[in-house]
Write an enzyme that holds these catalytic residues in place. Sequence first.
Site, PDB file in Angstrom:
ATOM      1  N   ASP A 137      25.418  -2.514 -39.472  1.00  0.00           N
ATOM      2  CA  ASP A 137      25.184  -1.328 -38.644  1.00  0.00           C
ATOM      3  C   ASP A 137      23.715  -0.936 -38.760  1.00  0.00           C
ATOM      4  O   ASP A 137      23.197  -0.755 -39.869  1.00  0.00           O
ATOM      5  CB  ASP A 137      26.072  -0.175 -39.120  1.00  0.00           C
ATOM      6  N   LEU A 138      23.021  -0.829 -37.616  1.00  0.00           N
ATOM      7  CA  LEU A 138      21.604  -0.462 -37.631  1.00  0.00           C
ATOM      8  C   LEU A 138      21.446   1.002 -38.035  1.00  0.00           C
ATOM      9  O   LEU A 138      22.141   1.879 -37.510  1.00  0.00           O
ATOM     10  CB  LEU A 138      20.965  -0.700 -36.263  1.00  0.00           C
ATOM     11  N   ASP A 180      25.488  -0.287 -31.960  1.00  0.00           N
ATOM     12  CA  ASP A 180      24.524  -0.880 -32.881  1.00  0.00           C
ATOM     13  C   ASP A 180      25.226  -1.560 -34.059  1.00  0.00           C
ATOM     14  O   ASP A 180      24.647  -1.728 -35.120  1.00  0.00           O
ATOM     15  CB  ASP A 180      23.562   0.196 -33.397  1.00  0.00           C
TER      16      ASP A 180
END
Length: 256
Positions: A137-138, A180
Amino acid sequence: MRAEELRQRMQVLENQELLLRTVALLLLVLSGALLLLALLPRGTWSGGISWWNKWYLPVLCLACVVVSGLFSVYGNRKRQLILDARKTLAAQMGAKDLSLLDPLTGLLNRTYLDQNFSKEIGWAERIGISLTLVLIDLDAFKSLNSRHGRSTGDRVLTDFAELLKKNFRTTDTLIRYGGDEFVVMLPGFGQQKAQVAVERLQEMTNGWNREHPIDDYRLAFSWGAAAHSKGATIADLLEAAHRGLGQHKAQHSPTS
């Protein structure tokens, strides 16, 4: 399934088959060597000990022949599974390619994971290899979009997808899970090897930050991994990976 993925899977299968053939050859050579030593008429060590009087040599030879026979049966069964897997992979190529691709990053999408997870697991179990799922996960991505706009966010996503392709093996499955979040499925990897691969990806993101600076933003990610165990579902693996991701995010990413 895309032709590229088919080639990747084929490579894994060929490596498995090569390993089987190598072990079978080694057992055959060992059996022959022991048989030759057992049949030497009066061959001796330099100390004068006769091979013929070594009672355990024929026993070792017989044991090696038995093991070779058992392995031959096992190897034939494995080769048949590999052949069946090849046929299955070939049959999976078709018109669904585009529906399983994320249009922005070119990675596979969540639909692919939902539809093919059981096939991924079944394939790994038949071939006899481990499988680890990594959830990525960004960090601070929503704030990036709010400050710099969606076009910048899309560029970060596409660039990160390219980093994933460069970092992971061609046999790994790369998925944009949503927004994301990304999922990487690593056949033949346990959690320890998966961690090494993720640490290498972190180094690559550091290089990206140096080459593509964005005001008030630094590309970084949180992650969690889960190794498949027999009977586990995709929901089980994702839940375990989510827990690991949450712990990593709490430790390293104050904003999301």
